[in-house]
Scaffold this motif. Structure first.
Motif, mmCIF file in Angstrom:
data_model
loop_
_atom_site.group_PDB
_atom_site.id
_atom_site.type_symbol
_atom_site.label_atom_id
_atom_site.label_comp_id
_atom_site.label_asym_id
_atom_site.label_seq_id
_atom_site.Cartn_x
_atom_site.Cartn_y
_atom_site.Cartn_z
ATOM 1 N N TYR A 158 -0.781 -12.800 -2.242
ATOM 2 C CA TYR A 158 -1.489 -13.098 -1.005
ATOM 3 C C TYR A 158 -2.942 -13.477 -1.240
ATOM 4 O O TYR A 158 -3.455 -14.390 -0.610
ATOM 5 C CB TYR A 158 -1.424 -11.930 -0.032
ATOM 6 C CG TYR A 158 -0.061 -11.683 0.571
ATOM 7 C CD1 TYR A 158 0.982 -12.597 0.459
ATOM 8 C CD2 TYR A 158 0.186 -10.529 1.276
ATOM 9 C CE1 TYR A 158 2.209 -12.359 1.019
ATOM 10 C CE2 TYR A 158 1.422 -10.278 1.853
ATOM 11 C CZ TYR A 158 2.427 -11.198 1.715
ATOM 12 O OH TYR A 158 3.638 -10.960 2.295
ATOM 13 N N TRP B 15 -4.306 -9.225 7.200
ATOM 14 C CA TRP B 15 -3.802 -8.287 6.193
ATOM 15 C C TRP B 15 -4.945 -7.554 5.496
ATOM 16 O O TRP B 15 -4.733 -6.832 4.545
ATOM 17 C CB TRP B 15 -2.936 -9.022 5.172
ATOM 18 C CG TRP B 15 -1.577 -9.351 5.693
ATOM 19 C CD1 TRP B 15 -1.214 -10.465 6.388
ATOM 20 C CD2 TRP B 15 -0.400 -8.553 5.592
ATOM 21 N NE1 TRP B 15 0.107 -10.402 6.713
ATOM 22 C CE2 TRP B 15 0.642 -9.255 6.228
ATOM 23 C CE3 TRP B 15 -0.125 -7.326 5.000
ATOM 24 C CZ2 TRP B 15 1.936 -8.744 6.312
ATOM 25 C CZ3 TRP B 15 1.164 -6.825 5.089
ATOM 26 C CH2 TRP B 15 2.180 -7.534 5.734
ATOM 27 N N ASN C 141 6.861 -14.513 1.815
ATOM 28 C CA ASN C 141 6.078 -15.516 2.545
ATOM 29 C C ASN C 141 6.210 -15.322 4.051
ATOM 30 O O ASN C 141 5.229 -15.431 4.785
ATOM 31 C CB ASN C 141 6.539 -16.922 2.158
ATOM 32 C CG ASN C 141 6.534 -17.108 0.672
ATOM 33 O OD1 ASN C 141 5.514 -17.012 0.025
ATOM 34 N ND2 ASN C 141 7.706 -17.343 0.091
ATOM 35 N N PHE D 298 3.994 -12.642 5.296
ATOM 36 C CA PHE D 298 2.597 -13.050 5.287
ATOM 37 C C PHE D 298 2.250 -13.864 6.532
ATOM 38 O O PHE D 298 1.197 -13.683 7.121
ATOM 39 C CB PHE D 298 2.295 -13.845 4.024
ATOM 40 C CG PHE D 298 0.866 -14.275 3.887
ATOM 41 C CD1 PHE D 298 -0.149 -13.340 3.776
ATOM 42 C CD2 PHE D 298 0.529 -15.613 3.867
ATOM 43 C CE1 PHE D 298 -1.472 -13.730 3.646
ATOM 44 C CE2 PHE D 298 -0.793 -16.013 3.732
ATOM 45 C CZ PHE D 298 -1.781 -15.068 3.626
#
Length: 137
Positions: A100, A135, A10, A13
């Motif tokens: 994700y 991302w 996490n 991310f």
């Protein structure tokens, strides 16, 4: 192979280039760069200090976090919500595809609500859309 505490999935991310020190930020910056460059990087989910913790000031000499109980809880919630296993190896691409792309406010709050970065508003569910773009998801 990259060693990661489960909850650091996490953190990667939501990571925005902030941290505890210049050394920590420099080390942390290298991990998302590596993962974006090679999403097939193998990572292993571990307890205790990992690659993210290398320069963290909360790491004690015995490689135990001074906030062990709190981070153990973050790890437990991450494993439970994402149905992951400790000491198992994953390709980062699998993390991208299974976590994700499906990340949502409920997961975010269930996992991260006790974290200081969350409490300070550094990580917020408003950033989910931006991070998905960042991302390339």
């Amino acid at each position: 192979m990259l060693l990661l505490r489960p909850h650091h999935i996490n953190c990667l991310f939501f990571y925005k280039g902030l941290g505890y020190s210049k050394e920590f930020i420099k080390g942390m910056n290298e991990i998302p760069i590596l993962l974006k460059k090679d999403p097939n990087t193998t990572l292993k989910l571990v307890t205790g200090c990992d690659n993210v913790c290398f320069y963290c000031p909360n790491k004690q000499l015995n490689n135990i976090c001074i906030t062990k109980e709190k981070v153990d809880n973050l790890d437990y919630n991450t494993l439970k919500i994402y149905n992951l296993k400790l000491n198992k190896e994953y390709k980062f691409r699998g993390i991208i595809d299974n976590i994700y792309k499906n990340f949502n406010k409920n997961n975010f709050h269930a996992i991260c609500s006790t974290c200081n970065w969350y409490k300070q508003g550094i990580c917020s569910d408003n950033a989910i859309i931006d991070q998905l773009k960042n991302w390339n998801l």
